[in-house]
Motif scaffolding. Structure first.
Motif, PDB file in Angstrom:
ATOM      1  N   ASP A 144      -6.206 -10.196  -6.515  1.00 56.91           N
ATOM      2  CA  ASP A 144      -7.124 -10.943  -7.381  1.00 56.91           C
ATOM      3  C   ASP A 144      -8.381 -11.339  -6.611  1.00 56.91           C
ATOM      4  O   ASP A 144      -9.505 -11.228  -7.127  1.00 56.91           O
ATOM      5  CB  ASP A 144      -6.437 -12.207  -7.917  1.00 56.91           C
ATOM      6  N   HIS A 145      -8.188 -11.804  -5.390  1.00 54.96           N
ATOM      7  CA  HIS A 145      -9.327 -12.209  -4.562  1.00 54.96           C
ATOM      8  C   HIS A 145     -10.186 -11.003  -4.203  1.00 54.96           C
ATOM      9  O   HIS A 145     -11.426 -11.075  -4.219  1.00 54.96           O
ATOM     10  CB  HIS A 145      -8.830 -12.905  -3.297  1.00 54.96           C
ATOM     11  N   ALA A 146      -9.536  -9.882  -3.883  1.00 60.13           N
ATOM     12  CA  ALA A 146     -10.289  -8.670  -3.553  1.00 60.13           C
ATOM     13  C   ALA A 146     -11.164  -8.249  -4.725  1.00 60.13           C
ATOM     14  O   ALA A 146     -12.317  -7.827  -4.542  1.00 60.13           O
ATOM     15  CB  ALA A 146      -9.329  -7.546  -3.165  1.00 60.13           C
ATOM     16  N   ARG A 147     -10.623  -8.351  -5.938  1.00 64.25           N
ATOM     17  CA  ARG A 147     -11.400  -7.946  -7.108  1.00 64.25           C
ATOM     18  C   ARG A 147     -12.634  -8.824  -7.286  1.00 64.25           C
ATOM     19  O   ARG A 147     -13.693  -8.349  -7.701  1.00 64.25           O
ATOM     20  CB  ARG A 147     -10.519  -8.005  -8.366  1.00 64.25           C
ATOM     21  N   ARG A 148     -12.517 -10.111  -6.980  1.00 65.82           N
ATOM     22  CA  ARG A 148     -13.674 -11.002  -7.075  1.00 65.82           C
ATOM     23  C   ARG A 148     -14.793 -10.572  -6.138  1.00 65.82           C
ATOM     24  O   ARG A 148     -15.958 -10.909  -6.355  1.00 65.82           O
ATOM     25  CB  ARG A 148     -13.253 -12.445  -6.793  1.00 65.82           C
ATOM     26  N   HIS A 149     -14.419  -9.848  -5.076  1.00 61.92           N
ATOM     27  CA  HIS A 149     -15.407  -9.322  -4.133  1.00 61.92           C
ATOM     28  C   HIS A 149     -15.733  -7.855  -4.413  1.00 61.92           C
ATOM     29  O   HIS A 149     -16.249  -7.153  -3.547  1.00 61.92           O
ATOM     30  CB  HIS A 149     -14.915  -9.495  -2.694  1.00 61.92           C
ATOM     31  N   HIS A 171      -6.557  -4.709 -12.614  1.00 64.82           N
ATOM     32  CA  HIS A 171      -7.963  -4.834 -12.215  1.00 64.82           C
ATOM     33  C   HIS A 171      -8.681  -3.489 -12.123  1.00 64.82           C
ATOM     34  O   HIS A 171      -9.874  -3.453 -11.819  1.00 64.82           O
ATOM     35  CB  HIS A 171      -8.066  -5.540 -10.862  1.00 64.82           C
ATOM     36  N   GLY A 172      -7.962  -2.387 -12.351  1.00 64.58           N
ATOM     37  CA  GLY A 172      -8.577  -1.078 -12.221  1.00 64.58           C
ATOM     38  C   GLY A 172      -8.891  -0.703 -10.788  1.00 64.58           C
ATOM     39  O   GLY A 172      -9.845   0.030 -10.514  1.00 64.58           O
ATOM     40  N   ILE A 173      -8.089  -1.198  -9.840  1.00 66.57           N
ATOM     41  CA  ILE A 173      -8.264  -0.903  -8.416  1.00 66.57           C
ATOM     42  C   ILE A 173      -7.317   0.229  -8.024  1.00 66.57           C
ATOM     43  O   ILE A 173      -6.120   0.194  -8.328  1.00 66.57           O
ATOM     44  CB  ILE A 173      -7.973  -2.143  -7.548  1.00 66.57           C
ATOM     45  N   ALA A 174      -7.857   1.248  -7.377  1.00 69.18           N
ATOM     46  CA  ALA A 174      -7.014   2.333  -6.876  1.00 69.18           C
ATOM     47  C   ALA A 174      -6.201   1.831  -5.687  1.00 69.18           C
ATOM     48  O   ALA A 174      -6.721   1.132  -4.820  1.00 69.18           O
ATOM     49  CB  ALA A 174      -7.875   3.521  -6.460  1.00 69.18           C
ATOM     50  N   LEU A 175      -4.924   2.186  -5.637  1.00 67.66           N
ATOM     51  CA  LEU A 175      -4.027   1.728  -4.577  1.00 67.66           C
ATOM     52  C   LEU A 175      -3.351   2.913  -3.915  1.00 67.66           C
ATOM     53  O   LEU A 175      -2.644   3.686  -4.573  1.00 67.66           O
ATOM     54  CB  LEU A 175      -2.973   0.785  -5.142  1.00 67.66           C
ATOM     55  N   ALA A 176      -3.592   3.063  -2.604  1.00 72.60           N
ATOM     56  CA  ALA A 176      -2.948   4.109  -1.806  1.00 72.60           C
ATOM     57  C   ALA A 176      -1.939   3.464  -0.866  1.00 72.60           C
ATOM     58  O   ALA A 176      -2.268   2.496  -0.170  1.00 72.60           O
ATOM     59  CB  ALA A 176      -3.985   4.893  -1.006  1.00 72.60           C
ATOM     60  N   ARG A 177      -0.740   3.992  -0.864  1.00 73.71           N
ATOM     61  CA  ARG A 177       0.314   3.492   0.022  1.00 73.71           C
ATOM     62  C   ARG A 177       0.420   4.428   1.227  1.00 73.71           C
ATOM     63  O   ARG A 177       0.662   5.624   1.088  1.00 73.71           O
ATOM     64  CB  ARG A 177       1.638   3.445  -0.730  1.00 73.71           C
ATOM     65  N   THR A 178       0.254   3.855   2.419  1.00 72.33           N
ATOM     66  CA  THR A 178       0.235   4.669   3.637  1.00 72.33           C
ATOM     67  C   THR A 178       1.591   4.778   4.316  1.00 72.33           C
ATOM     68  O   THR A 178       1.846   5.731   5.039  1.00 72.33           O
ATOM     69  CB  THR A 178      -0.757   4.086   4.661  1.00 72.33           C
ATOM     70  N   GLY A 179       2.446   3.776   4.100  1.00 75.10           N
ATOM     71  CA  GLY A 179       3.719   3.760   4.815  1.00 75.10           C
ATOM     72  C   GLY A 179       3.570   3.471   6.290  1.00 75.10           C
ATOM     73  O   GLY A 179       4.543   3.598   7.053  1.00 75.10           O
ATOM     74  N   LEU A 180       2.370   3.082   6.735  1.00 78.34           N
ATOM     75  CA  LEU A 180       2.105   2.853   8.168  1.00 78.34           C
ATOM     76  C   LEU A 180       1.683   1.418   8.415  1.00 78.34           C
ATOM     77  O   LEU A 180       0.852   0.870   7.680  1.00 78.34           O
ATOM     78  CB  LEU A 180       0.967   3.761   8.645  1.00 78.34           C
ATOM     79  N   ARG A 181       2.221   0.824   9.457  1.00 76.05           N
ATOM     80  CA  ARG A 181       1.685  -0.427   9.967  1.00 76.05           C
ATOM     81  C   ARG A 181       0.761  -0.074  11.124  1.00 76.05           C
ATOM     82  O   ARG A 181       1.157   0.644  12.052  1.00 76.05           O
ATOM     83  CB  ARG A 181       2.802  -1.352  10.446  1.00 76.05           C
ATOM     84  N   LEU A 182      -0.449  -0.572  11.070  1.00 79.58           N
ATOM     85  CA  LEU A 182      -1.434  -0.257  12.095  1.00 79.58           C
ATOM     86  C   LEU A 182      -2.087  -1.551  12.587  1.00 79.58           C
ATOM     87  O   LEU A 182      -2.888  -2.154  11.885  1.00 79.58           O
ATOM     88  CB  LEU A 182      -2.518   0.677  11.535  1.00 79.58           C
TER      89      LEU A 182
END
Length: 292
Positions: free
Chosen positions: A249-254, A278-289
């Motif tokens: 939600d906060h990301a969408r405000r930005h 929110h119509g935000i594309a979401l990619a799951r990486t499976g990686l902690r970086l």
């Protein structure tokens, strides 16, 4: 070394794991312990960014984390005026560093710079005018390294990276009498890492930004969130993660349009639902970086 982590730690040295093949060499100045850490981590960031994305890259490091990072690209007119460059003719390497430094100008005061390509006269002239403590690069145009070495009465650090150096498969550190060893992170960053798009679509320009963000986070201390736009890292949030939908939600405000995150949280379904809403594309990486 000039000294260790603090000036009172006078007994300090840096030695290559494989004698005769150091990853970096000093051309000017005497680095401290933290200077070495900045140089080694900053060089890995820009080398990987340039290799993954195919354009010159730069970073501005402070306290073993990037204050900013960017690819070559357009320089904002206000930044160009501030640094006395022509945005229409500025070279790609100088543009990358200016864009990296512009991510957080206050934190970049007295930074350690790293660039992915040979330092030319234009970038050297800029470095001579800004408050910067040193630079690491894979090479220097004729006369440039000597000119930079004279900055700050000879204390400006000029370090040259070996672009063909390959680090050992394992790495270790000693802390309070205990040696900790682990396999180096072997996963290459590419489009495949962000191929699992669970909602929405990720345009090509956004894929570039997401990949740059993953490269940057790989060299950022602690868990973190990185905001990117047009090939620039615009900000970091330390100890950040995405287990709750209010972050979305906060990301969408930005005006965020795409997110890449590891997934695997017990609330990942809520994050995905928020992205869909929110119509935000979401990619799951499976990686902690992240980097400690």
């Amino acid at each position: 070394m000039r000294y260790g982590m603090h000036p009172q730690q006078t007994a300090a040295e840096a030695a290559p794991v494989h004698p005769g093949r150091p990853p970096l060499k000093v051309l000017g100045g005497v680095p401290s312990y933290i200077n070495w850490l900045d140089a080694l981590n900053a060089w890995q960031l820009v080398r990987e960014a340039a290799a993954v994305l195919g354009v010159p890259a730069a970073t501005s490091f402070k306290h073993v984390s990037p204050a900013g990072a960017a690819l070559a690209g357009p320089v904002d007119e206000a930044v160009a005026r501030l640094h006395g460059v022509d945005p229409a003719t500025v070279g790609p390497l100088t543009s990358a560093y200016l864009r990296a430094r512009d991510g957080d100008p206050k934190s970049s005061y007295g930074d350690f710079a790293a660039v992915s390509h040979e330092v030319d006269a234009e970038l050297a002239e800029l470095l001579g005018r800004v408050v910067c403590d040193g630079i690491v690069a894979p090479g220097y145009a004729p006369g440039v390294a000597d000119a930079l070495s004279r900055k700050k009465n000879g204390t400006f650090l000029v370090m040259e990276a070996d672009p063909d150096f390959t680090a050992p498969a394992a790495e270790s550190r000693e802390v309070f009498g205990l040696r900790l060893s682990q396999e180096r992170d072997p996963v290459p960053l590419s489009d495949e890492v962000i191929a699992d798009v669970v909602t929405g679509e990720v345009p090509a320009a956004s894929r570039r930004d997401l990949l740059l963000g993953l490269v940057v986070l790989r060299r950022t201390r602690s868990n973190a969130v990185c905001f990117l736009k047009d090939g620039m890292a615009l900000g970091f949030v330390s100890d950040g993660s995405l287990p709750f939908r209010d972050n979305v939600d906060h990301a969408r405000r930005h005006l965020v349009t795409c997110i890449a995150e590891p997934g695997g949280s017990i609330r990942s379904d809520e994050v995905e639902a928020a992205c869909r809403a929110h119509g935000i594309a979401l990619a799951r990486t499976g990686l902690r970086l992240f980097h400690h």
